[in-house]
Design a protein around this motif. Sequence first.
Motif, PDB file in Angstrom:
ATOM      1  N   ASP A   1       0.872  -1.165   0.000  1.00 22.07           N
ATOM      2  CA  ASP A   1       0.000   0.000   0.000  1.00 22.07           C
ATOM      3  C   ASP A   1       0.912   1.218   0.000  1.00 22.07           C
ATOM      4  O   ASP A   1       1.516   1.549   1.018  1.00 22.07           O
ATOM      5  CB  ASP A   1      -0.889  -0.035   1.249  1.00 22.07           C
ATOM      6  CG  ASP A   1      -1.898   1.086   1.300  1.00 22.07           C
ATOM      7  OD1 ASP A   1      -2.162   1.720   0.253  1.00 22.07           O
ATOM      8  OD2 ASP A   1      -2.428   1.329   2.395  1.00 22.07           O
TER       9      ASP A   1
ATOM     10  N   ARG B   1      -2.373   7.227  -4.279  1.00 19.18           N
ATOM     11  CA  ARG B   1      -2.261   5.922  -3.628  1.00 19.18           C
ATOM     12  C   ARG B   1      -2.086   4.868  -4.705  1.00 19.18           C
ATOM     13  O   ARG B   1      -2.801   4.857  -5.703  1.00 19.18           O
ATOM     14  CB  ARG B   1      -3.518   5.641  -2.812  1.00 19.18           C
ATOM     15  CG  ARG B   1      -3.419   4.367  -2.023  1.00 19.18           C
ATOM     16  CD  ARG B   1      -4.638   4.189  -1.162  1.00 19.18           C
ATOM     17  NE  ARG B   1      -4.527   2.972  -0.373  1.00 19.18           N
ATOM     18  CZ  ARG B   1      -5.523   2.467   0.304  1.00 19.18           C
ATOM     19  NH1 ARG B   1      -6.709   3.058   0.312  1.00 19.18           N
ATOM     20  NH2 ARG B   1      -5.342   1.368   0.993  1.00 19.18           N
TER      21      ARG B   1
ATOM     22  N   ASN C   1      -1.626   0.678  -5.251  1.00 19.66           N
ATOM     23  CA  ASN C   1      -1.615  -0.696  -4.749  1.00 19.66           C
ATOM     24  C   ASN C   1      -0.601  -1.445  -5.606  1.00 19.66           C
ATOM     25  O   ASN C   1      -0.914  -1.913  -6.696  1.00 19.66           O
ATOM     26  CB  ASN C   1      -3.003  -1.331  -4.842  1.00 19.66           C
ATOM     27  CG  ASN C   1      -3.966  -0.669  -3.881  1.00 19.66           C
ATOM     28  OD1 ASN C   1      -3.661  -0.526  -2.709  1.00 19.66           O
ATOM     29  ND2 ASN C   1      -5.110  -0.244  -4.369  1.00 19.66           N
TER      30      ASN C   1
ATOM     31  N   ARG D   1       2.893  -0.908   4.325  1.00 19.35           N
ATOM     32  CA  ARG D   1       2.436   0.415   3.900  1.00 19.35           C
ATOM     33  C   ARG D   1       3.651   1.319   3.806  1.00 19.35           C
ATOM     34  O   ARG D   1       4.436   1.428   4.755  1.00 19.35           O
ATOM     35  CB  ARG D   1       1.434   0.979   4.900  1.00 19.35           C
ATOM     36  CG  ARG D   1       0.897   2.316   4.467  1.00 19.35           C
ATOM     37  CD  ARG D   1      -0.171   2.796   5.405  1.00 19.35           C
ATOM     38  NE  ARG D   1      -0.640   4.091   4.927  1.00 19.35           N
ATOM     39  CZ  ARG D   1      -1.690   4.707   5.403  1.00 19.35           C
ATOM     40  NH1 ARG D   1      -2.409   4.161   6.368  1.00 19.35           N
ATOM     41  NH2 ARG D   1      -2.057   5.866   4.928  1.00 19.35           N
TER      42      ARG D   1
END
Length: 130
Positions: free
Chosen positions: A4, A25, A27, A78
């Motif tokens: 992430d 963001r 993925n 993350r």
Amino acid sequence: MKLDVWLYGVLRKYGTDPSQIGFARVNAELPAGASMGDLLAMLHLPTQERGITFVNGNLSALPGFQPDLGHVFEDGDRVALFDLKSMWPFQYRNGAAMTEAMRQAVAENPESLLHHQHGDEDSRGEDQEQ
């Protein structure tokens, strides 16, 4: 392995939707054993363009001080990458937890944090071992 990834400030241009305001963001999917260097290569993000970097909330790099290029990720990690103009996040005003590589780099050479070399030929963001 899935990561992430959050890209803040001008680094959002390396995300999937560069029109996003303030951040992007991603993925990311990388093979097992992938490192920070691999992630940056996948994003086509030159390491010298990133500033403060966190992995799972732990400080892993600062502008001109990036001992994390070899950091190996685990599935679900993350990653937060801030641009060079980003300020130190308020929630870390009293300090920040660090990755083991960052902790070791600081312990081995604490003076390296006191004089970043922005703009110098030696500050290309490469793993700086002195």
